[in-house]
Design a protein around this motif. Structure first.
Motif, PDB file in Angstrom:
ATOM      1  N   LEU A  61     -28.094  53.514  85.517  1.00 48.53           N
ATOM      2  CA  LEU A  61     -27.110  53.112  84.509  1.00 48.53           C
ATOM      3  C   LEU A  61     -25.851  52.501  85.108  1.00 48.53           C
ATOM      4  N   PHE A  62     -25.359  53.070  86.210  1.00 48.48           N
ATOM      5  CA  PHE A  62     -23.997  52.742  86.648  1.00 48.48           C
ATOM      6  C   PHE A  62     -23.866  52.241  88.091  1.00 48.48           C
ATOM      7  N   ALA A  63     -24.862  52.477  88.936  1.00 45.12           N
ATOM      8  CA  ALA A  63     -24.702  52.106  90.343  1.00 45.12           C
ATOM      9  C   ALA A  63     -24.587  50.597  90.502  1.00 45.12           C
ATOM     10  N   ASP A  64     -23.790  50.186  91.499  1.00 40.22           N
ATOM     11  CA  ASP A  64     -23.697  48.763  91.818  1.00 40.22           C
ATOM     12  C   ASP A  64     -25.059  48.248  92.269  1.00 40.22           C
ATOM     13  N   ALA A 116     -28.801  55.837  94.773  1.00 35.85           N
ATOM     14  CA  ALA A 116     -28.207  56.943  94.030  1.00 35.85           C
ATOM     15  C   ALA A 116     -26.871  57.365  94.613  1.00 35.85           C
ATOM     16  N   ASN A 117     -26.631  57.021  95.882  1.00 31.46           N
ATOM     17  CA  ASN A 117     -25.397  57.359  96.598  1.00 31.46           C
ATOM     18  C   ASN A 117     -25.245  58.865  96.814  1.00 31.46           C
ATOM     19  N   SER A 118     -25.395  59.629  95.761  1.00 33.84           N
ATOM     20  CA  SER A 118     -25.291  61.078  95.886  1.00 33.84           C
ATOM     21  C   SER A 118     -26.283  61.739  94.946  1.00 33.84           C
ATOM     22  N   PHE A 119     -26.973  62.755  95.440  1.00 32.29           N
ATOM     23  CA  PHE A 119     -27.887  63.497  94.585  1.00 32.29           C
ATOM     24  C   PHE A 119     -27.234  64.780  94.080  1.00 32.29           C
ATOM     25  N   CYS A 120     -25.913  64.819  94.133  1.00 28.90           N
ATOM     26  CA  CYS A 120     -25.156  65.926  93.567  1.00 28.90           C
ATOM     27  C   CYS A 120     -23.997  65.320  92.782  1.00 28.90           C
ATOM     28  N   LEU A 121     -24.188  65.139  91.485  1.00 26.89           N
ATOM     29  CA  LEU A 121     -23.190  64.475  90.658  1.00 26.89           C
ATOM     30  C   LEU A 121     -22.054  65.435  90.322  1.00 26.89           C
ATOM     31  N   SER A 122     -20.889  64.856  90.111  1.00 23.16           N
ATOM     32  CA  SER A 122     -19.753  65.649  89.654  1.00 23.16           C
ATOM     33  C   SER A 122     -19.934  65.985  88.174  1.00 23.16           C
ATOM     34  N   ARG A 170     -29.290  47.736  80.142  1.00 26.53           N
ATOM     35  CA  ARG A 170     -28.195  47.419  81.067  1.00 26.53           C
ATOM     36  C   ARG A 170     -28.134  45.936  81.418  1.00 26.53           C
ATOM     37  N   THR A 171     -29.273  45.256  81.524  1.00 29.48           N
ATOM     38  CA  THR A 171     -29.295  43.887  82.049  1.00 29.48           C
ATOM     39  C   THR A 171     -29.423  42.869  80.924  1.00 29.48           C
ATOM     40  N   PRO A 172     -28.652  41.781  80.982  1.00 30.87           N
ATOM     41  CA  PRO A 172     -28.695  40.767  79.924  1.00 30.87           C
ATOM     42  C   PRO A 172     -29.890  39.838  80.083  1.00 30.87           C
ATOM     43  N   MET A 173     -30.149  39.083  79.034  1.00 30.58           N
ATOM     44  CA  MET A 173     -31.139  38.021  79.099  1.00 30.58           C
ATOM     45  C   MET A 173     -30.637  36.923  80.020  1.00 30.58           C
ATOM     46  N   LEU A 174     -31.543  36.127  80.573  1.00 29.57           N
ATOM     47  CA  LEU A 174     -31.184  34.931  81.328  1.00 29.57           C
ATOM     48  C   LEU A 174     -31.276  33.753  80.367  1.00 29.57           C
ATOM     49  N   GLY A 175     -30.165  33.442  79.749  1.00 25.15           N
ATOM     50  CA  GLY A 175     -30.169  32.396  78.746  1.00 25.15           C
ATOM     51  C   GLY A 175     -30.328  32.979  77.361  1.00 25.15           C
ATOM     52  N   PRO A 176     -30.052  32.195  76.330  1.00 25.73           N
ATOM     53  CA  PRO A 176     -30.125  32.700  74.952  1.00 25.73           C
ATOM     54  C   PRO A 176     -31.565  32.996  74.559  1.00 25.73           C
ATOM     55  N   PRO A 177     -31.769  34.028  73.737  1.00 21.94           N
ATOM     56  CA  PRO A 177     -33.128  34.319  73.271  1.00 21.94           C
ATOM     57  C   PRO A 177     -33.651  33.209  72.369  1.00 21.94           C
ATOM     58  N   LYS A 178     -34.941  32.965  72.447  1.00 20.53           N
ATOM     59  CA  LYS A 178     -35.568  31.924  71.643  1.00 20.53           C
ATOM     60  C   LYS A 178     -36.200  32.557  70.408  1.00 20.53           C
ATOM     61  N   ARG A 179     -35.912  31.988  69.272  1.00 19.21           N
ATOM     62  CA  ARG A 179     -36.382  32.564  68.023  1.00 19.21           C
ATOM     63  C   ARG A 179     -37.754  32.035  67.612  1.00 19.21           C
ATOM     64  N   SER A 180     -38.286  31.093  68.349  1.00 24.31           N
ATOM     65  CA  SER A 180     -39.614  30.576  68.033  1.00 24.31           C
ATOM     66  C   SER A 180     -40.524  30.782  69.234  1.00 24.31           C
ATOM     67  N   GLY A 181     -41.812  30.653  69.017  1.00 17.81           N
ATOM     68  CA  GLY A 181     -42.749  30.849  70.114  1.00 17.81           C
ATOM     69  C   GLY A 181     -43.103  32.315  70.281  1.00 17.81           C
ATOM     70  N   THR A 182     -43.499  32.713  71.467  1.00 20.59           N
ATOM     71  CA  THR A 182     -43.935  34.079  71.723  1.00 20.59           C
ATOM     72  C   THR A 182     -42.951  34.783  72.641  1.00 20.59           C
ATOM     73  N   TYR A 183     -43.207  36.062  72.880  1.00 20.57           N
ATOM     74  CA  TYR A 183     -42.345  36.841  73.755  1.00 20.57           C
ATOM     75  C   TYR A 183     -42.288  36.256  75.154  1.00 20.57           C
ATOM     76  N   VAL A 213     -33.969  39.556  83.785  1.00 18.05           N
ATOM     77  CA  VAL A 213     -33.794  39.853  85.203  1.00 18.05           C
ATOM     78  C   VAL A 213     -34.836  40.867  85.650  1.00 18.05           C
ATOM     79  N   HIS A 214     -35.333  40.690  86.869  1.00 17.94           N
ATOM     80  CA  HIS A 214     -36.274  41.655  87.422  1.00 17.94           C
ATOM     81  C   HIS A 214     -35.658  43.054  87.510  1.00 17.94           C
ATOM     82  N   GLU A 215     -36.502  44.074  87.446  1.00 14.57           N
ATOM     83  CA  GLU A 215     -36.038  45.433  87.697  1.00 14.57           C
ATOM     84  C   GLU A 215     -35.627  45.570  89.163  1.00 14.57           C
ATOM     85  N   PRO A 216     -34.688  46.483  89.449  1.00 14.44           N
ATOM     86  CA  PRO A 216     -34.204  46.633  90.828  1.00 14.44           C
ATOM     87  C   PRO A 216     -35.117  47.526  91.668  1.00 14.44           C
ATOM     88  N   PHE A 217     -35.027  47.366  92.966  1.00 16.54           N
ATOM     89  CA  PHE A 217     -35.597  48.343  93.887  1.00 16.54           C
ATOM     90  C   PHE A 217     -34.713  49.592  93.855  1.00 16.54           C
TER      91      PHE A 217
END
Length: 417
Positions: free
Chosen positions: A108-111, A142-148, A244-257, A263-267
């Motif tokens: 959700l929040f990590a850089d 994750a930076n830390s596996f012990c959250l505040s 969390r991640t935006p579309m790359l460009g405006p969504p298209k209302r015609s055609g298929t998914y 954006v690709h999912e992160p490692f």
């Protein structure tokens, strides 16, 4: 205990040295004192009854991008939802237990650190599955596996907020072995404070049908409930990425998914494949979980392996270089499955932490790594933690518990799991 002749034919596969009796003797099939789930925790708002539908369309990809697939579905009935409750309570524990939140906090929040394309393989100008777009690839830690206390509260609040931007649909058209997928709901913004979109999660309806069966043993029902709970959280990890991640460009209302772009999912951490759901399973549960022989009724036990192991991924999914080696599937002990569906065990998780939900490695099956992944013989960046390296293995490939039978493996014949 000895087993009576099985009522279901035991499969003949490349796992045929994992006989029914061997799996029973090592605690992966039937528990003599198996008990129904005793989970009593509140169900997370993400999984409330009004969020559930049964999809009813011949072809998902024929639906034009728009509000959601829900107009093509019927609401789940109360008697159907009642069967899901143990799985939903398990999934809710995964999303609320403080010691299990570092993965969600990172997602959700990590850089996100942009990766050099030269360090990533199998990234074409397309999304996983061949979707046309320009891709970006990131790494998160994750930076830390012990959250505040503050970070825990922030993460729990964000996960609750996502309840308004994701829905679950059982899909009658999915084949066994294809347990679910999550897709963007293009025309709706994600949760407040996030730049992405809402989503729909499709789950194989054979898991619901299995729970409706009156022929399951108590142990089989526990395995189905456990696996469904894991599958739901796996898919929710994809929904979090989409929120969390935006579309790359405006969504298209015609055609298929397939006409839309994202954006690709992160490692995650040192993962070699960018796949948020499996990353969660590896981080929290000690490996990617799957029913033996892809049985929706989980009649032949559950097994898990280090992600990605030899599991097939799309050729367009981002991967990183890895070392040649072996991968090991482990049978999931029923005492672990029973514990995960017991409220007292989750009290121990609260007391002792995340180690209480990591699947134990008992009996395994070693297989050679397939060629889907790029191999680098000189890569020494390998962790041997929780590895089956040094474990006894016989000539058929069965990895035995340390006290079990079997010849010692050659120290040079290493296992990256």
């Amino acid at each position: 205990m000895d087993l009576d002749p099985p009522t279901v034919k035991w499969p003949k596969t490349h796992f045929n040295h994992w006989t029914r009796q061997i799996l029973q003797d090592h605690g992966a099939l039937e528990l003599a004192d198996a008990r129904p789930s005793s989970l009593a925790n509140p169900i997370h708002p993400i999984y409330a009854l009004h969020k559930w539908y049964i999809f009813d369309s011949d072809d998902y990809y024929s639906i034009p991008p728009g509000p959601s697939a829900r107009p093509y579905s019927r609401p789940l009935r109360e008697n159907e939802y009642r069967l899901l409750r143990p799985s939903l309570r398990l999934a809710s524990h995964f999303l609320t237990e403080p010691s299990l939140l570092p993965y969600w906090h990172a997602l959700l929040f990590a850089d996100r650190v942009a990766l050099n394309p030269k360090d990533v393989t199998n990234v074409r100008h397309g999304h996983a599955g061949g979707f046309a777009s320009f891709t970006r690839t990131y790494d998160i830690n994750a930076n830390s596996f012990c959250l505040s206390i503050t970070e825990i509260a922030k993460t729990q609040h964000a996960l609750r907020a996502l309840a308004d931007s994701t829905y679950m649909l059982f899909d009658p058209k999915k084949d066994e072995g294809d347990w679910g997928f999550t897709t963007r709901y293009f025309m709706k913004q994600g949760a407040s404070g996030f730049a992405g979109t809402a989503s729909d999660t499709f789950i194989n309806i054979s898991l619901l049908r299995a729970l409706q069966s009156c022929y399951l043993t108590v142990s089989e029902r526990l395995r189905v409930q456990y696996f469904l709970g894991v599958a739901l959280v796996h898919e929710f990890a994809h929904a979090v990425h989409m929120a969390r991640t935006p579309m790359l460009g405006p969504p298209k209302r015609s055609g298929t998914y397939k006409d839309n772009q994202w954006v690709h999912e992160p490692f995650f951490e040192s993962d070699i494949v960018a796949e948020c759901g499996h990353a969660w399973e590896q981080c929290v549960l000690n490996g990617s979980q799957v029913p033996f022989e892809n049985s929706a009724e989980c009649r032949f036990a559950l097994m898990f392996s280090k992600w990605p192991g030899v599991q097939r991924v799309s050729p367009d999914t981002p991967t990183r270089r890895m070392r040649k080696g072996w991968s090991t599937f482990y049978a999931l002990p029923m005492e672990f499955v029973q514990a995960m569906l017991t409220e007292k065990h989750w009290q121990n998780v609260g007391r002792y932490g995340a180690s209480e939900v990591r699947a134990p490695k008992r009996i395994g099956w070693r297989v050679f790594l397939k060629k889907e992944f790029v191999v680098d013989e000189d890569d020494e960046g390998i962790s041997w933690d929780n590895s089956s390296r040094g474990r006894p293995v016989d000539e058929s490939g069965v990895v035995w518990p340390l006290e079990g039978a079997g010849a010692q493996i050659d120290p040079m014949d290493v296992d990256i799991d």
